[in-house]
Scaffold this motif. Structure first.
Motif, PDB file in Angstrom:
ATOM      1  N   UNK A  78       0.856  -1.189   0.000  1.00 37.45           N
ATOM      2  CA  UNK A  78       0.000   0.000   0.000  1.00 37.45           C
ATOM      3  C   UNK A  78       0.894   1.242   0.000  1.00 37.45           C
ATOM      4  N   UNK A  79       0.325   2.399  -0.320  1.00 37.44           N
ATOM      5  CA  UNK A  79       1.145   3.618  -0.354  1.00 37.44           C
ATOM      6  C   UNK A  79       1.367   4.239   1.028  1.00 37.44           C
ATOM      7  N   UNK A  80       1.238   3.458   2.090  1.00 39.10           N
ATOM      8  CA  UNK A  80       1.477   3.982   3.442  1.00 39.10           C
ATOM      9  C   UNK A  80       2.022   2.847   4.307  1.00 39.10           C
ATOM     10  N   UNK A  81       2.509   3.199   5.488  1.00 35.82           N
ATOM     11  CA  UNK A  81       3.108   2.204   6.377  1.00 35.82           C
ATOM     12  C   UNK A  81       3.182   2.781   7.787  1.00 35.82           C
ATOM     13  N   UNK A  82       3.588   1.932   8.729  1.00 32.31           N
ATOM     14  CA  UNK A  82       3.817   2.371  10.105  1.00 32.31           C
ATOM     15  C   UNK A  82       5.022   1.611  10.640  1.00 32.31           C
ATOM     16  N   UNK A  83       5.969   2.346  11.211  1.00 33.77           N
ATOM     17  CA  UNK A  83       7.227   1.734  11.671  1.00 33.77           C
ATOM     18  C   UNK A  83       7.264   1.501  13.178  1.00 33.77           C
ATOM     19  N   UNK A 101       0.699   8.250  20.972  1.00 32.39           N
ATOM     20  CA  UNK A 101       1.227   9.377  20.199  1.00 32.39           C
ATOM     21  C   UNK A 101       2.414   8.930  19.346  1.00 32.39           C
ATOM     22  N   UNK A 102       3.250   8.070  19.919  1.00 34.79           N
ATOM     23  CA  UNK A 102       4.388   7.539  19.162  1.00 34.79           C
ATOM     24  C   UNK A 102       3.903   6.651  18.016  1.00 34.79           C
ATOM     25  N   UNK A 103       2.887   5.869  18.289  1.00 32.65           N
ATOM     26  CA  UNK A 103       2.317   4.969  17.278  1.00 32.65           C
ATOM     27  C   UNK A 103       1.808   5.772  16.078  1.00 32.65           C
ATOM     28  N   UNK A 104       1.059   6.828  16.340  1.00 36.16           N
ATOM     29  CA  UNK A 104       0.497   7.642  15.259  1.00 36.16           C
ATOM     30  C   UNK A 104       1.602   8.402  14.532  1.00 36.16           C
ATOM     31  N   UNK A 105       2.582   8.893  15.266  1.00 40.68           N
ATOM     32  CA  UNK A 105       3.693   9.630  14.644  1.00 40.68           C
ATOM     33  C   UNK A 105       4.525   8.734  13.741  1.00 40.68           C
ATOM     34  N   UNK A 110       1.383  10.630   4.757  1.00 40.92           N
ATOM     35  CA  UNK A 110       0.069  10.663   4.120  1.00 40.92           C
ATOM     36  C   UNK A 110      -1.009  10.034   4.993  1.00 40.92           C
ATOM     37  N   UNK A 111      -0.643   9.231   5.964  1.00 38.06           N
ATOM     38  CA  UNK A 111      -1.615   8.679   6.908  1.00 38.06           C
ATOM     39  C   UNK A 111      -1.743   9.562   8.153  1.00 38.06           C
ATOM     40  N   UNK A 112      -0.625  10.172   8.567  1.00 36.35           N
ATOM     41  CA  UNK A 112      -0.669  11.048   9.753  1.00 36.35           C
ATOM     42  C   UNK A 112      -1.638  12.205   9.564  1.00 36.35           C
ATOM     43  N   UNK A 113      -1.738  12.717   8.339  1.00 36.55           N
ATOM     44  CA  UNK A 113      -2.589  13.881   8.102  1.00 36.55           C
ATOM     45  C   UNK A 113      -4.046  13.585   8.430  1.00 36.55           C
ATOM     46  N   UNK A 114      -4.440  12.327   8.330  1.00 35.00           N
ATOM     47  CA  UNK A 114      -5.815  11.945   8.666  1.00 35.00           C
ATOM     48  C   UNK A 114      -6.121  12.313  10.110  1.00 35.00           C
TER      49      UNK A 114
END
Length: 672
Positions: A78-83, A101-105, A110-114
């Motif tokens: 997909x065009x997004x990910x989470x590290x 907060x760390x999880x979302x950051x 492009x996903x954070x902006x949501x």
């Protein structure tokens, strides 16, 4: 939890989290918690299969100077990910806020902006302070929202149900701006079905789809699914690339999330969420220099556009027909026709193959505004430019918050030869199936069978009981001004003198001036004079007595108004040049169908009832200079109304007698 696959059951299950928010949160704030958590859980479920691989790659390769964005997208598919090392289930109970907060950051930008558009950071802080953050995280961690369990179409419905619930909680009519899925599907089928053969004959064809009021992205998703549904008919799959703009940050965020989960077979790494813009389409067009192969929209019904008025008026004034709003502007109370023009302006030019559009509107754009006004001039422009292919009248009671009649306009800059200069009207008001359970005002749906029938009628382009075909100019008319000669005399009476006291110009005179004129008028009581007598008499009196004040045309007209008496036996009143003066009180207007000679119309429709009537030759159209103002309206009732004869009196009497007997029987039981 058992996997839920229906819109309402899953949405209701998710909304039950509100039970844990009572107290710390007002009910008007529930949506700001539940919507972003739902999106977060959906993204998390999508990324779960590749989570370990992404984390390991990020840890081992981050310092090697590699473009990790490309690597991690490739791993997720997909065009997004989470590290992050975290998930909703593993945030812990003591440092939940910091870990979340760390999880979302750790999401790609492009996903954070949501979550930024939901102002989620402040919501998290408030939940943490209230002691409910860990509980809500655990609740959502237990909800399976992976696409294998909850397909995208179902998930889109869930989002919209949640938004509707949120709107109801804050007493906002969110449903007013949401299009039911059955209506979305019908509009998309009407838009794309005619081009299926083109896709078959051109494998791998790439086309663009644009929605200027995209909301949660229903039209865009359905358009992509239409093409996917025909995949087995193509050797190389065609591609629909979605584009959209949305005003509300929350619904824009939902649309972004939906687009992040969509991939193109020909370009799986492409980030479609970049094509979804935020802002007011009318005043902040984010695609100002773009045109599209397909456009579709359901702008809010009857919404004022005063917030966009400055920008829209400036574009109209400075760009004219080179901009989006060339004709006159509609009234500020309803922006529907601005969106209609905007949509047409976004259709691909004929030189590049043209484009097609579908827009859902209420009935007012069909007939609002008289000849020469903004609404009529917009219809005139669209019809004379021959971009209206068809208009379909939909059943009532198919929207969530209104039962009014709605219509789908099909627009095109690539009309096939047999449709050029023609407009098809389809009456689909009886084509629906009743719902077992209503949703607000929505008691009916356009089912698959009805959709096939409506699309079939549109495609067939034939005259039937439900389908009528007209020349584009058939909806036009000239509004002529019909005058009658002034046949009045002046009669000084007590009744007229009493009326004088109600006149504003009279009230502006001093009391001494009024008393002086009263005395002079009493001297004339009972006399009759010609129409122009007032002018000479008043000016002569004022010349003799300066205390009466200066006599103006306003004062002359005032006396003519209160003492004027119409007498059909009199000769017409003329001015100094001998021109007949019209009687303003008898002025009338007639709408003459386009193609009918206005003088022939006067002779057959007016003169038999008013033999001295004549046409005001000075009342002319600004565009063509001809007598009469051109107007356009589309009156469905005129073309589809079927007379229903009244029932026989004997049948009515029989029904009344039966009802009376039933009432009598009930009363007898009560009184026993």
């Amino acid at each position: 939890m058992n996997t839920q696959t229906t819109n309402t059951s899953l949405a209701d299950f998710i909304w039950k989290n509100a039970d844990d928010l009572w107290g710390p949160f007002r009910h008007t704030e529930f949506g700001k918690v539940i919507l972003p958590f739902t999106l977060l859980r959906r993204l998390e479920c999508v990324l779960e299969p590749s989570r370990e691989e992404v984390r390991d790659a990020y840890t081992s390769m981050a310092d090697e100077g590699i473009d990790m964005d490309l690597v991690l997208r490739d791993l997720t598919g997909y065009p997004f990910y989470n590290t992050s090392d975290y998930s909703l289930a593993s945030l812990g109970g003591t440092r939940t806020r910091t870990n979340l907060e760390d999880y979302i950051a750790s999401f790609s930008a492009n996903a954070r902006v949501i979550f930024e558009q939901f102002d989620f950071a402040n919501t998290i802080a408030k939940m943490d302070k209230a002691g409910v953050l860990y509980k809500i995280c655990q609740n959502f961690a237990a909800i399976p929202l992976h696409p294998d369990e909850v397909p995208e179409r179902v998930m889109s419905n869930v989002y919209e149900h949640l938004i509707r619930k949120f709107g109801a909680e804050v007493n906002e009519a969110a449903e007013d701006f949401m299009t039911p899925r059955d209506v979305v599907h019908l509009a998309v089928e009407l838009l794309l079905d005619p081009d299926d053969q083109m896709f078959i004959e051109n494998p791998g064809l790439i086309r663009t789809l644009y929605d200027p009021t995209c909301g949660t992205g229903g039209f865009l998703s359905d358009g992509m699914e239409h093409i996917d549904g025909l995949r087995d008919r193509y050797s190389v799959a065609p591609v629909i690339i979605p584009h959209g703009q949305e005003l509300e940050p929350e619904t824009h965020a939902v649309c972004l999330a939906g687009m992040l989960l969509k991939t193109l077979e020909t370009d799986p790494g492409r980030d479609l969420s970049k094509n979804i813009k935020l802002g007011s389409t009318l005043s902040e067009d984010q695609f100002a220099n773009d045109r599209f192969h397909y456009c579709v929209s359901n702008p809010p019904f009857g919404k004022k556009w005063e917030m966009d008025q400055t920008a829209v008026t400036r574009e109209h004034r400075e760009k004219g027909f080179d901009g989006r709003f060339g004709p006159k502007l509609p009234g500020v109370g309803d922006g529907s026709m601005l969106f209609l023009q905007h949509l047409v302006s976004k259709l691909e030019s004929p030189e590049k193959g043209g484009g097609r559009g579908a827009i859902i509107l209420s009935g007012s754009p069909l007939f609002n505004g008289r000849a020469g006004q903004g609404e009529s001039e917009i219809r005139r422009h669209l019809l004379e430019q021959d971009v209206v292919e068809a208009i379909i009248a939909l059943p009532q009671e198919i929207f969530f918050r209104t039962g009014i009649g709605t219509y789908i306009w099909i627009l095109s800059t690539k009309k096939p030869a047999h449709r050029k200069g023609r407009v098809q009207l389809i009456n689909a008001t009886d084509m629906y199936e009743s719902m077992r359970k209503s949703e607000g005002n929505k008691r009916r749906r356009v089912g698959e069978a009805q959709t096939r029938d409506i699309v079939g009628m549109y495609s067939a382009f034939e005259e039937t009981r439900e389908s009528k075909i007209f020349d584009s100019t058939a909806f036009g008319y000239r509004r002529i001004r019909v005058l009658r000669p002034l046949r009045k005399k002046i009669a000084i009476t007590e009744e007229g003198l009493a009326k004088l006291e109600e006149e504003k110009p009279w009230a502006k005179l001093t009391e001494d001036q009024r008393e002086g004129w009263r005395a002079l008028l009493h001297d004339q009581m009972g006399t009759e004079h010609g129409w122009h007598w007032v002018d000479g008499w008043m000016k002569g009196a004022a010349k003799k007595d300066a205390g009466l004040g200066k006599v103006t045309a306003t004062h002359v007209k005032m006396l003519q108004r209160v003492f004027g008496v119409r007498d059909p036996e009199l000769d017409p009143v003329t001015d100094k040049k001998g021109n007949i003066l019209p009687d303003d009180d008898l002025t009338d207007y007639e709408n003459v169908p386009m193609g009918t000679d206005i003088h022939d119309y006067l002779a057959t429709e007016v003169l038999p009832h008013a033999e001295d009537a004549y046409i005001d030759e000075g009342y002319r159209d600004e565009t063509d200079g001809a007598v009469g103002i051109v107007g356009y309206e589309i009156n469905f009732n005129r073309y589809f109304y079927e007379y229903q004869p009244p029932r026989d009196l004997e049948e009515i009497d029989a029904d009344l007698n039966a009802v009376e007997a039933e009432i009598a029987a009930i009363l007898a039981e009560v009184t026993e």
